[in-house]
Design a protein around this motif. Structure first.
Motif, PDB file in Angstrom:
ATOM      1  N   GLN A 145       0.829  -1.206   0.000  1.00 30.04           N
ATOM      2  CA  GLN A 145       0.000   0.000   0.000  1.00 30.04           C
ATOM      3  C   GLN A 145       0.865   1.259   0.000  1.00 30.04           C
ATOM      4  O   GLN A 145       0.549   2.250  -0.644  1.00 30.04           O
ATOM      5  CB  GLN A 145      -0.883  -0.026   1.249  1.00 30.04           C
ATOM      6  CG  GLN A 145      -2.320   0.251   0.964  1.00 30.04           C
ATOM      7  CD  GLN A 145      -3.141   0.220   2.236  1.00 30.04           C
ATOM      8  OE1 GLN A 145      -2.816  -0.474   3.191  1.00 30.04           O
ATOM      9  NE2 GLN A 145      -4.208   0.968   2.255  1.00 30.04           N
ATOM     10  N   TRP A 184      -9.854   0.360  -0.482  1.00 33.46           N
ATOM     11  CA  TRP A 184      -8.705  -0.542  -0.398  1.00 33.46           C
ATOM     12  C   TRP A 184      -9.116  -1.952   0.001  1.00 33.46           C
ATOM     13  O   TRP A 184      -8.431  -2.922  -0.303  1.00 33.46           O
ATOM     14  CB  TRP A 184      -7.666  -0.012   0.615  1.00 33.46           C
ATOM     15  CG  TRP A 184      -6.649   0.919  -0.003  1.00 33.46           C
ATOM     16  CD1 TRP A 184      -6.533   2.259   0.226  1.00 33.46           C
ATOM     17  CD2 TRP A 184      -5.593   0.577  -0.914  1.00 33.46           C
ATOM     18  NE1 TRP A 184      -5.493   2.780  -0.502  1.00 33.46           N
ATOM     19  CE2 TRP A 184      -4.888   1.761  -1.205  1.00 33.46           C
ATOM     20  CE3 TRP A 184      -5.184  -0.610  -1.532  1.00 33.46           C
ATOM     21  CZ2 TRP A 184      -3.799   1.796  -2.077  1.00 33.46           C
ATOM     22  CZ3 TRP A 184      -4.098  -0.578  -2.399  1.00 33.46           C
ATOM     23  CH2 TRP A 184      -3.424   0.612  -2.669  1.00 33.46           C
ATOM     24  N   ARG A 209      -7.774  -6.195  -0.874  1.00 38.51           N
ATOM     25  CA  ARG A 209      -7.124  -6.956   0.191  1.00 38.51           C
ATOM     26  C   ARG A 209      -7.552  -8.418   0.138  1.00 38.51           C
ATOM     27  O   ARG A 209      -8.737  -8.724   0.096  1.00 38.51           O
ATOM     28  CB  ARG A 209      -7.488  -6.379   1.563  1.00 38.51           C
ATOM     29  CG  ARG A 209      -6.685  -6.974   2.716  1.00 38.51           C
ATOM     30  CD  ARG A 209      -6.761  -6.061   3.923  1.00 38.51           C
ATOM     31  NE  ARG A 209      -8.125  -5.970   4.438  1.00 38.51           N
ATOM     32  CZ  ARG A 209      -8.602  -6.741   5.410  1.00 38.51           C
ATOM     33  NH1 ARG A 209      -7.838  -7.647   5.986  1.00 38.51           N
ATOM     34  NH2 ARG A 209      -9.845  -6.614   5.817  1.00 38.51           N
ATOM     35  N   TYR A 222      -2.222  -6.809  -0.013  1.00 38.19           N
ATOM     36  CA  TYR A 222      -2.949  -6.180  -1.121  1.00 38.19           C
ATOM     37  C   TYR A 222      -2.396  -6.675  -2.451  1.00 38.19           C
ATOM     38  O   TYR A 222      -1.185  -6.772  -2.637  1.00 38.19           O
ATOM     39  CB  TYR A 222      -2.850  -4.658  -1.024  1.00 38.19           C
ATOM     40  CG  TYR A 222      -3.529  -4.141   0.213  1.00 38.19           C
ATOM     41  CD1 TYR A 222      -4.869  -3.781   0.194  1.00 38.19           C
ATOM     42  CD2 TYR A 222      -2.846  -4.062   1.438  1.00 38.19           C
ATOM     43  CE1 TYR A 222      -5.512  -3.348   1.339  1.00 38.19           C
ATOM     44  CE2 TYR A 222      -3.478  -3.634   2.589  1.00 38.19           C
ATOM     45  CZ  TYR A 222      -4.816  -3.282   2.543  1.00 38.19           C
ATOM     46  OH  TYR A 222      -5.459  -2.866   3.676  1.00 38.19           O
TER      47      TYR A 222
END
Lengths: 264, 453
Positions: free
Chosen positions: B127, B141, B145, B151
């Motif tokens: 990230q 976000w 994930r 991620y």
């Protein structure tokens, strides 16, 4: 081919490396209820579509045999379903099968005092509805094979039979059908394979639904391989399908050969 | 179909060949061997980027993506080529993976994350290494994930769903916009029985539902109703996930769905085998009057049906008094095996920047590829005047909810779609038993994925 066999023993992960799982994929295939149901549906479709297409194809061939220009035009029109893309056929039949009272086929049923049927949308009728489309599409192809075979029947046999006082029915039974034996062998062999590999019409018409009632081996393998990404299990499924295809082909060929010997 | 044989004698070898070909075709799909999954860390910073987007070829959305790529090339000097694929996108991706020739980036559904990760087709994205990543709406976000907490993509666009309702029908029947599920069902029944199009025939229905099992559509549709009724797919977290799909609230939601098909008969006929491409025309041609779908259909429906004929309303709260609507969207995935890893990242950064997000929204046109911006500094209202977009924006912010985070969501969605499809196709089915069986298969799958006991 080797890769397919190899895959069937692995959990397939192209970029991470395959993981050996032994015969677990095969175990899943032969014990999975969905697979067993799919095999059942495949067989029902195979028998129904093959039988339906052959009978309807033969009837059409007998009706449309001849060299007149009018017959040629009718034959061409009848042959159209076979050469039309399956995607178009499926879309047309989806519309024809519209499961409300104002659907095309349901309107016809309504005139006869029946329906409306759910056709593709009920687990009770979906498989038969798909089968009807298969017969409708396969019969003209079978008709062409029969027409080709009929052209090779020795005309003098008909004349001799007629001279002996045989009616139309007896001529068909004793002259035409025996002459068509090679055509039957070809058609049954082709149909056996075609039916085991049935995919496009199911995928486009119902995708195996509703309630899995039209799931066949190929749609299940497709789902496992490309929707659930279980490529290993899908490969095991295709190996089973291959084995079934080979077995069925040999069975048809052997029975054909035995028939020939008996005929001799 | 095998139709090449003309003689009985040749049939067996040809048949064998055809069968082998079928198996080989599947073999090809799955690739030619193992790989170490390395990301080619060094790379060539100037190597051209190949980008696949899940958009119909020739569509205005493809054009927007091409414009974005051109702008990126202009800004960075790195060549970027966009290929639009729509039908069977995932299949084609599998084929490319099998040939070890993946594109450098793909822009695809957030729901594909687990599958891509499981197969090692995408690379991890820290990230903090994404310039501008801190400008993204935090919840966006979540869509990138994976179950391992890492991620594997950069969010690009968010979207959610709302009800498209035939306003002209509703007003003709003198019914107010629905405020709860009972009113919604009453509206659907009125559309079915009240001849809202005034043609004197009983040929209209309430709900348009893409109820096929293909791509798990049935579950995709159901999830918003499940959550709004207070139901859940799972309880617990991480490694101790347990199926909750057979809870009383979930069963109530399933029964509610089944009643629409079997008791009220307010669903457009043919729904159980319909996918979205078949469902859209049912709304456009006046067969059904209520359709829970995404904002991307507004341009299409405006053209085919007319903007004045329908309205966009949020899904009313369920029996629990709350509304939770499926949030989805698209991520930019950085694919494994790229020759230009730095370029991959740069492209993803460009797409989430103000320029990329604003251009991606494409005003009020049909070319929008950013449905709702994920960058919090980009204001939707500054780019779009159409107030209906605000409805989606509000729903996303207030009740948007992504699919559960598990290692791979697809098998769950598929199993759920099949169970629900079976339930509504068979009016004698018992929703409690159906969901009980589904919970058992969920438990099995959780175990397989190492997430449940």
């Amino acid at each position: 081919m080797w890769r397919a066999i190899e895959m069937s023993f692995h959990e397939v992960r192209p970029y991470l490396g395959d993981r050996w799982v032994g015969t677990a994929n095969y175990g899943q295939v032969v014990t999975d209820e969905a697979f067993l149901e799919a095999i059942g549906h495949t067989l029902v479709l195979a028998v129904g579509q093959t039988g339906g297409s052959v009978v309807l194809g033969l009837v059409l061939a007998l009706l449309l045999e001849g060299t007149a220009r009018r017959l040629w035009i009718v034959r061409t029109a009848v042959f159209l379903p076979t050469v039309t893309a399956m995607a178009v056929v499926a879309e047309v039949w989806r519309i024809l099968y519209h499961p409300a009272a104002d659907g095309a086929v349901n309107t016809l049923l309504g005139w006869l005092g029946a329906g409306p049927s759910q056709f593709l949308n009920s687990p009770d009728s979906a498989l038969w509805s798909v089968m009807a489309v298969g017969v409708w599409r396969g019969a003209p192809y079978d008709m062409m094979i029969f027409l080709a075979a009929l052209a090779g029947v020795d005309r003098t046999l008909y004349e001799a039979a007629a001279a002996d006082g045989a009616g139309v029915r007896r001529r068909v039974w004793h002259v035409t059908l025996p002459a068509l034996r090679p055509a039957f062998v070809i058609l049954f062999t082709l149909a056996a394979i075609r039916s085991l590999r049935v995919f496009t019409e199911i995928f486009l018409l119902t995708n195996g639904g509703p309630n899995g009632s039209t799931e066949v081996l190929m749609t299940l393998i497709y789902k496992l391989g490309l929707e659930r990404n279980e490529l290993g299990v899908a490969a095991a499924g295709s190996m089973v399908l291959l084995a079934a295809s080979v077995a069925l082909t040999l069975a048809v060929r052997l029975s054909g050969a035995r028939g020939k010997e008996v005929a001799r | 179909m095998n139709r090449t044989d003309r003689t009985g004698r040749r049939a067996a070898p040809t048949v064998l060949a055809a069968s082998l070909a079928a198996v080989l075709a599947l073999g090809t799909l799955a690739g030619c061997g193992a790989d170490d999954g390395s990301d080619n860390a060094g790379g060539d910073d100037k190597a051209p980027l190949e980008i696949w987007v899940r958009k119909p070829p020739g569509s205005p959305t493809e054009k927007t993506h091409q414009d974005l790529a051109a702008a990126f090339t202009k800004a960075t000097g790195v060549e970027a080529k966009v290929t639009a694929l729509f039908d069977d996108f995932e299949t084609k991706l599998q084929q490319a993976a099998a040939q070890k020739d993946l594109p450098d980036l793909i822009v695809n559904d957030t729901a594909q994350l687990g599958t891509l990760v499981k197969q090692g087709l995408v690379r991890e994205v820290g990230q903090s290494e994404v310039a501008g990543g801190d400008q993204l709406i935090p919840s966006s976000w979540e869509a990138a994930r994976a179950a391992d907490g890492k991620y594997y993509g950069v969010p690009f666009s968010a979207q959610t769903f709302a009800l498209f309702v035939r306003k002209d029908w509703r007003e003709k029947l003198g019914i107010a916009p629905p405020a709860d599920w009972d009113q919604l069902d009453a509206l659907a029944t009125a559309f079915t029985t009240g001849d809202p199009d005034g043609n004197g025939k009983a040929d209209t229905y309430g709900y348009v539902i893409p109820g096929t099992t293909k791509r798990g559509y049935m579950d995709w549709y159901f999830s918003s109703f499940l959550w709004s009724a207070g139901g859940e797919y799972f309880s617990g977290e991480g490694k101790s996930l347990k199926p909750a799909i057979d809870s009383p609230a979930a069963i109530a939601a399933a029964r509610h769905l089944k009643d629409q098909f079997c008791a009220d008969k307010s669903v457009v006929p043919g729904a159980v085998t319909a996918e979205t491409t078949q469902a859209h025309p049912l709304f456009e041609t006046g067969k059904g009057g209520i359709y829970l779908t995404g904002p991307y259909n507004m341009a299409r429906f405006d053209k085919a049906l007319g903007k004045d004929k329908y309205e966009v309303l949020p899904l009313p709260p369920g029996p629990g008094g709350k509304s939770a609507v499926l949030a989805e969207g698209e991520n930019t995935y950085l694919m494994a095996g790229s020759k230009n890893p730095k370029g991959q990242l740069k492209y993803a950064e460009f797409l989430i920047g103000t320029e990329g997000q604003s251009a991606g929204m494409a005003g009020d046109t049909a070319g929008n590829v950013v449905r709702l911006p994920v960058n919090k500094s980009v204001k939707l209202s500054a780019v779009r005047q159409d107030a209906r977009w605000q409805v989606f924006d509000e729903v996303y912010r207030e009740s948007g909810r992504y699919s559960p985070v598990v290692k791979e969501w697809t098998p769950f969605r598929q199993a759920s779609a099949e169970a629900l499809n079976g339930m509504v196709a068979d009016c004698g089915s018992d929703p409690g038993a159906v969901l009980g069986k589904l919970a058992a298969s969920f438990a099995e799958e959780l175990k397989k994925q190492g997430a449940g006991s």
